[in-house]
Design a protein around this motif. Structure first.
Motif, mmCIF file in Angstrom:
data_model
loop_
_atom_site.group_PDB
_atom_site.id
_atom_site.type_symbol
_atom_site.label_atom_id
_atom_site.label_comp_id
_atom_site.label_asym_id
_atom_site.label_seq_id
_atom_site.Cartn_x
_atom_site.Cartn_y
_atom_site.Cartn_z
ATOM 1 N N ALA A 91 7.824 -0.812 4.536
ATOM 2 C CA ALA A 91 7.402 0.144 3.502
ATOM 3 C C ALA A 91 6.495 -0.568 2.515
ATOM 4 C CB ALA A 91 8.617 0.728 2.804
ATOM 5 N N LEU A 92 5.303 -0.900 2.947
ATOM 6 C CA LEU A 92 4.356 -1.602 2.084
ATOM 7 C C LEU A 92 3.244 -0.658 1.641
ATOM 8 C CD1 LEU A 92 4.127 -4.778 4.300
ATOM 9 C CD2 LEU A 92 5.291 -4.623 2.115
ATOM 10 N N PHE A 93 2.422 -1.141 0.712
ATOM 11 C CA PHE A 93 1.257 -0.364 0.279
ATOM 12 C C PHE A 93 0.071 -0.747 1.169
ATOM 13 C CE2 PHE A 93 3.851 -0.991 -3.500
ATOM 14 C CZ PHE A 93 3.945 0.287 -4.007
ATOM 15 N N PRO A 94 -0.344 0.137 2.074
ATOM 16 C CA PRO A 94 -1.350 -0.269 3.064
ATOM 17 C C PRO A 94 -2.710 -0.630 2.461
ATOM 18 C CG PRO A 94 -0.882 2.083 3.213
ATOM 19 C CD PRO A 94 0.130 1.505 2.286
ATOM 20 N N ASP A 95 -3.066 -0.036 1.328
ATOM 21 C CA ASP A 95 -4.407 -0.264 0.788
ATOM 22 C C ASP A 95 -4.487 -1.526 -0.065
ATOM 23 O OD1 ASP A 95 -5.708 2.007 1.826
ATOM 24 O OD2 ASP A 95 -4.655 3.242 0.371
ATOM 25 N N LEU A 96 -3.352 -2.119 -0.376
ATOM 26 C CA LEU A 96 -3.364 -3.266 -1.281
ATOM 27 C C LEU A 96 -3.229 -4.564 -0.489
ATOM 28 C CD1 LEU A 96 -1.092 -1.783 -4.082
ATOM 29 C CD2 LEU A 96 -3.549 -1.595 -3.800
ATOM 30 N N THR A 97 -3.569 -5.656 -1.137
ATOM 31 C CA THR A 97 -3.526 -6.942 -0.430
ATOM 32 C C THR A 97 -2.083 -7.432 -0.301
ATOM 33 O OG1 THR A 97 -3.714 -8.209 -2.456
ATOM 34 C CG2 THR A 97 -5.768 -7.620 -1.367
ATOM 35 N N GLU A 140 -5.847 -7.163 3.434
ATOM 36 C CA GLU A 140 -5.221 -5.884 3.155
ATOM 37 C C GLU A 140 -4.102 -5.656 4.162
ATOM 38 O OE1 GLU A 140 -7.641 -2.225 2.642
ATOM 39 O OE2 GLU A 140 -9.175 -3.648 2.056
ATOM 40 N N ARG A 142 -3.135 -3.000 5.416
ATOM 41 C CA ARG A 142 -3.610 -2.063 6.442
ATOM 42 C C ARG A 142 -4.133 -2.800 7.682
ATOM 43 N NH1 ARG A 142 -5.646 2.933 6.106
ATOM 44 N NH2 ARG A 142 -5.473 3.046 3.871
ATOM 45 N N THR B 187 -1.808 4.826 -3.420
ATOM 46 C CA THR B 187 -1.592 4.400 -2.033
ATOM 47 C C THR B 187 -0.353 5.036 -1.451
ATOM 48 O OG1 THR B 187 -2.594 2.286 -2.523
ATOM 49 C CG2 THR B 187 -1.259 2.394 -0.566
ATOM 50 N N GLY B 254 -6.003 5.213 -3.782
ATOM 51 C CA GLY B 254 -5.610 3.827 -3.576
ATOM 52 C C GLY B 254 -6.710 2.831 -3.303
ATOM 53 N N ARG B 255 -7.917 3.307 -3.061
ATOM 54 C CA ARG B 255 -8.983 2.378 -2.701
ATOM 55 C C ARG B 255 -10.210 2.583 -3.569
ATOM 56 N NH1 ARG B 255 -8.742 0.217 2.672
ATOM 57 N NH2 ARG B 255 -10.977 0.000 2.760
#
Lengths: 523, 308, 357
Positions: A91-97, A140, A142, B187, B254-255
């Motif tokens: 359950a991570l934030f896909p758009d963030l690093t 990222e 993602r 996000t 989110g981007r």
């Protein structure tokens, strides 16, 4: 004074409405141990995890962490107590690093704080280095593969200083190499005194990694066994089987494997299943080396004859639903040949499948099987628009007649054909979903977990219906994780594992053999 | 691929347009018209900063044009009554923030879709303003013009304010935790909740912010001309959304970042002068802007399809 | 069966459409009594005259058509913001085909309808092939279509001097009703049949409630979604022709802001913005409620003095839309609040446990 176990569960019970998911589980996790949790699908493993992570409150029983009883556990509190869970689907934030994902878990949620990117990056790099993961903190999420995302989750857990780490089938999507890396990480965690609850269906992993194993069956813990003795370099109390320096891996392991499978299968096939009354006729469905790269189905060769129920057994993720989706045109096959009654067919969309007489009663009834907001009658006629309303005009009379026929025929308990699908119980929803596909007069019926979440009465009704359909000459492919069901209902049983058809067993096989094949033991 | 590929490609496109102008229409580079162009775009930039926040948070606000008009007229009336500008400014920003808070309440509190909510407030505010004002202009006292400075000093001040806001907000979005919360919520709101962030509060606040920024932009509008038109904000929402989306802020949240939005804004702002300098009729401006929006969105769509 | 009969009656009388009908009647009666006056020459003027009623009908045809176009779209849980702009573009193209290309009116009209379908087709292609949200796609085409209309006319050209035979469609009466009303009612009947009496309508509803469920039922989801957007474009083009006939001129700003009134009418009429639920007759009632409000306000002496009927109705329509939306989510919201109170830590819903006896 002996240290209290890190986590101790006593007589844990969890009810969902009328369903008893946990009927009294005892479980103990010590510091510096890997404790495997084993059980069939639906044995209560995920419910157990949810109570420990605070997602669900247990109905009865006690949870103690480091000797302190805990009540009213919430996800936040669990986090503070050092419990971390690594799910199959992170359950991570896909758009963030990666660095930011780790930071969002570890840094306090105060809005005015300054973000120190350098320390974020350094910490991420450090944590990732500790588990030997070659992931750049700046990439990222993602763009990461599923196993890489799991490693990020583990880094989060490490960073949070978790004392109890739960891993839910972490190797399900890993390659051999990634798996070895992960095991090294788990061993490191153990060495540093972390308690790891390790859930896996792969027995060889358990023997490779775990110190102890607890088997769950039907919501109960049926036994805890020592897998290996404590090693010299690891702290730990004397086990049940005391110091056996290097066990003769082969023999000891096989012995315990058999015992584990016996514990998992356990119960007798007590339920009475309707007998098979039909002689198999012509081959309806013939698969030759069918594969689909996108969904991981590989090289499946299988025949299903008219009047025959072929069961598909296997563990979650073995590729059974994926195979059904290939046959229904949802994820078209890209290899091999599919023939229906001797003629090769291409199935590129559900419409193709329906046109060729394939019906699929999906696993997720509430999302895919029944449109909850629409009346029963609409649900039942949804797949037969072409036949029932050839000129596109709705004929309410014909629709009601068809619905009433099926309601009577399948004994659907409802207020009438106009009642919304959502007003029905699980079993009756399943009958509506079944009726929708029987209305298409299919040649091949694929049932995906038809009795999951269905009460006992409806379950045996569905079994009788399936038998009757087979007797009337329908070819049935029955996917079920309910071992007694798939054994009791099937004329032949295909066992899948890793997207392949692992074994083809005769009906009424020994549950032990089916489970062995599903676990990848025996050949 | 580089994380900032999308932003860099917009900057590249902008560079190409600027070079093309240098070759084919060097007249574009006269200082005074260029300053005027920047001044005209300064209020848009301020609103675009807010819009970037809203879209990064996976929402949208199409009522900014109407809010802009309402605040412009209200602030104009106050200034015309002789209120000092230093007092009118906070009042204008507060009014904008209140209007934004209304949208924010409906979206975050009642969980209504932001597109429909702001569509409704867009029309209600615009027509309400028309009803009260009957299309009447507000005449501004000379003292208000260019904040009471000379024209070029006023223009420079305006551009400086807009750029200062851009830089401050752009840095804050990267270096203050609150800014990262906006990304987190955009996000995955559920994951954000699990990380201790309150997604509804963040959503509410981004609407308040865009409201306040719109108030500031309205102030920058009224000091530019001797009269305040009641319809001055018509179509602003599209211009701003286009700039932000073209600048690489993903409509799915989110981007993206403010620097990209700034490049997108400049790119779109160059369309009109480019058309005139290249002797293409200016009526194509809106169609070209629509085309650029679709192109940007389709490019994002194709890219995300490839990734899956 | 017999036990469910009375409940059905009650449900029918309290259905969204019936409630809206009561409101509409009350609204109409209010304006009838408050907005009708007798002038010095003893002639009745204002809201209560037959002429005025026909006027309301005439003026609601274009927005009504757009609302009809949007009903199937919103039932599939989509949205189309571009219909107003497409109306403008089609009006211009129609004028251009007739005047500049010298085509006969019927041919020009036919071509304009084709262009409408093409415009809708562009939306449909982008939405279904790239799986992009309809909102942003139609926001882009909203700008594109209007921009094209402006570009074609260079912001200045308006096409006028249409022949009387064509203006008859927009300005005269036929069989006692404004001519375009017959077209409007015809389209309304067709859309009603499509949505409520054909398998297509069934599919729209299914897609709106559960797009994945529709796919698993073997319904051709992409084709049906494309269909509603193409149909919306086609109806917008028809609205453009009627608009041109009513005003006697085709101009680039035709239909500006109509999309909002159309969406409001649809949502007011009980169609859920989240898809699935909705009816065409509800939309018609919604259109009527807005039209009566707009025209009724113009007949109130107090509003006439202010000369602000148009704007006031816009303000009220926006407010009405917000109220209707709030009303539609309120039950869901209340139940979720109630459900959350005992559980302090709401967790991700798990699909597994089925509390079903």
């Amino acid at each position: 004074m002996p240290a209290a176990p890190l986590l101790e569960l006593r007589r844990l019970v969890k009810n969902y409405g009328g369903v008893r998911a946990l009927r009294g589980v005892d479980f103990e996790l010590r510091a510096g141990e890997v404790h495997a949790l084993l059980g069939e699908n639906g044995a209560g493993k995920s419910t157990l995890i949810k109570t420990v992570t605070g997602a669900h409150e247990p109905t009865a029983g006690t949870i103690a962490i480091a000797g302190q009883p805990v009540t009213g556990l919430t996800p936040k509190r669990a986090h503070e107590l050092g419990i971390a869970c690594i799910y199959q689907q992170p359950a991570l934030f896909p758009d963030l690093t990666v660095a930011e994902n780790i930071a969002l878990r570890l840094e306090p949620a105060t809005a005015s704080r300054r973000v120190d990117w350098r320390s974020r990056r350094e910490r991420a790099a450090q944590l990732l280095a500790r588990i030997g993961a070659a992931i750049s903190p700046d990439s990222e999420v993602r763009s990461l593969s599923m196993p890489e995302q799991q490693l990020v989750e583990i880094a989060c857990a490490l960073g949070a200083g978790a004392r109890i780490v739960i891993m839910d089938e972490p190797t399900a999507s890993l390659t051999q190499k990634e798996q070895h890396l992960l095991f090294a990480v788990v061993r490191d965690l153990r060495k540093s005194g972390v308690g790891v609850i390790y859930i896996s269906h792969r027995l060889e992993e358990i023997f490779d990694l775990a110190d102890r194993v607890t088997v769950l069956r039907d919501g109960e813990s049926v036994g805890t066994r020592q897998v290996r003795s404590s090693r010299g370099d690891e702290a730990g109390g004397p086990g049940l089987l005391t110091a056996r320096p290097e066990p003769a891996e082969g023999s000891a392991a096989t012995l315990t494997e058999a015992e584990l499978i016996r514990l998992m299968v356990g119960r007798e096939v007590a339920q009475i299943y309707p007998p098979s009354e039909s002689a198999p006729g012509e081959v309806v469905l013939a698969l030759r080396n069918v594969g689909c790269a996108a969904s991981g189905v590989r090289d499946v060769t299988l025949d299903v004859r008219a009047g025959e129920v072929v069961g598909l057994a296997g563990l979650v993720g073995a590729g059974r639903t994926e195979l059904a989706r290939v046959l229904f045109g949802l994820t078209p096959a890209d290899a091999g040949e599919i023939s229906l009654r001797g003629a090769p067919v291409t199935l590129h969309s559900p419409q193709d499948a329906v046109a060729h007489g394939i019906a699929y009663v999906p696993e997720d009834r509430r999302r895919h099987g029944v449109v909850l907001d629409l009346p029963i009658a609409h649900n039942m006629t949804m797949a037969v628009h072409r036949r029932l309303f050839p000129d596109r005009w709705l004929r309410f009379g014909a629709e009601q007649a068809l619905a009433l026929d099926f309601i009577r025929d399948l004994a659907v308990k409802c207020a009438g054909p106009d009642a919304p699908g959502g007003s029905l119980s699980g079993g009756n929803q399943q009958k509506v979903s079944l009726a929708r596909w029987l209305a298409t007069k299919p040649k091949l019926l694929i049932l995906d977990e038809p009795t999951q979440g269905v009460d006992v009465g409806a379950k045996s009704e569905i079994h009788r219906i399936v038998r009757r359909l087979a007797k009337d000459g329908l070819a049935v492919l029955l996917i079920s994780s309910d071992l007694p069901e798939v054994i009791g209902m099937s004329d032949r049983i295909g066992v899948m594992r890793g997207g392949r058809l692992q074994a083809m067993l005769p009906g009424k096989s020994d549950p032990h053999d089916v489970m062995s094949a599903a676990l990848g033991q025996g050949t | 691929m580089n994380r900032y590929f999308r932003e860099l490609s917009v900057v590249g496109a902008l560079g190409a347009v600027l070079i093309a102008m240098a070759v084919f229409a060097p007249a574009f580079y006269q200082p005074q018209p260029l300053l005027s162009l920047l001044t005209r775009e300064a209020p848009t930039l301020v609103v675009a900063c807010g819009m970037a926040l809203v879209i990064i948070c996976r929402q949208i606000d199409i009522s900014v044009g109407s809010m802009f008009s309402v605040v412009s007229v209200c602030a104009g009336l106050l200034a015309a009554r002789g209120w000092p500008l230093l007092l009118v400014l906070p009042v204008a920003m507060l009014l904008g923030a209140l209007l934004g808070a209304f949208n924010g309440f409906l979206v975050a509190g009642l969980r209504l879709p932001s597109i429909v909510v702001t569509l409704a407030t867009m029309v209600a505010l615009r027509q309400g303003l028309n009803m009260v004002r009957q299309g009447e202009f507000v005449n501004m006292p000379d003292a208000v013009q260019w904040f009471g400075l000379s024209q070029s000093a006023g223009q420079w001040l305006m551009v400086a304010i807009a750029l200062a806001l851009l830089v401050a907000l752009g840095l804050a979005m990267r270096h203050v935790a609150a800014g990262r919360f906006v990304y987190a919520v955009g996000t995955d709101a559920e994951a954000a909740r699990l990380a201790g962030i309150q997604p509804q509060l963040v959503t509410f606040l981004v609407f308040v912010f865009i409201g306040a920024f719109t108030g500031l932009a309205a102030m920058m509008n009224i000091v530019q001309s001797p009269q305040v038109q009641p319809l001055s904000g018509m179509g602003l929402e599209l211009k701003v959304i286009a700039a932000v989306v073209v600048g690489g802020v993903a409509i799915s949240g989110g981007r993206g970042n403010l620097w990209g939005a700034f490049a997108g804004l400049l790119l779109l702002a160059c369309v009109a002068p480019a058309l005139t300098h290249l002797h293409i009729e200016a009526y194509w401006e809106k169609a070209i802007q629509g085309g650029i929006i679709l192109l940007a969105v389709v490019a994002d769509g194709v890219r995300s399809r490839k990734q899956n | 069966m017999s036990s469910s009969q009375p409940r059905n009656w009650k449900a029918l009388l309290l259905s969204h459409e019936m409630l809206l009908l009561y409101v509409l009647i009350a609204e109409w009666l209010f304006f009838y009594f408050a907005g009708t006056t007798v002038n010095r020459r003893g002639v009745t003027v204002g809201f209560g005259t037959v002429d005025r009623q026909f006027d309301i009908l005439r003026h609601s045809c274009e927005i009504g058509l757009l609302a009809l176009a949007l009903t199937p779209v919103i039932i599939t849980a989509g949205i189309d913001l571009s219909v107003g702009s497409l109306l403008g573009l089609c009006a211009i193209l129609f004028g251009k085909f007739w005047k500049d290309a010298g085509l006969p009116i019927p041919v020009a009209a036919f071509l304009a309808l084709g262009c409408g379908a093409l415009g809708g087709g562009l939306n449909a292609a982008l939405i279904t092939s790239l799986r992009l949200p309809p909102l942003i796609i139609t926001l882009g085409t909203y700008s594109l279509f209007r921009g094209l209309a402006e570009a074609i006319t260079r912001g200045a050209v308006t096409y006028t001097d249409f022949p009387a035979g064509f203006l008859f469609v927009g300005q005269e009466r036929w069989l006692g009703l404004p001519t375009q009303a017959w077209l409007f009612f015809g389209v309304a009947a067709a859309v009603w049949l499509l949505v409520h009496r054909t398998t297509f309508g069934r599919s729209f509803r299914t897609i709106g409630f559960a797009p994945e469920g529709a796919r698993y039922a073997g319904l051709p989801v992409e084709r049906r979604v494309a269909m509603v957007y193409i149909l919306a474009g086609l109806i917008a083009a028809l609205a453009a022709i009627i608009y041109t006939a009513r005003l006697g001129q085709a101009k680039a700003d035709a239909g500006t802001g109509y999309e909002l009134f159309a969406i409001t009418a649809v949502v007011l009429g009980g169609t859920s913005i989240f898809g699935g639920t909705g009816s065409v007759h509800g939309t018609l009632l919604g259109v009527a409620a807005i039209a009566v409000l707009k025209n009724g306000l113009a007949c109130l002496p107090a509003v006439m003095r202010l000369n602000a009927a148009e704007d006031m109705s816009g303000l009220l329509t926006g407010a009405l839309l917000l109220l209707a939306l709030t009303g539609s989510v309120l039950p869901k919201l209340l139940s979720s609040w109630r459900a959350h109170r005992p559980a302090p830590a709401p967790s991700a819903p798990s699909p597994n446990p089925q509390p079903s006896p």
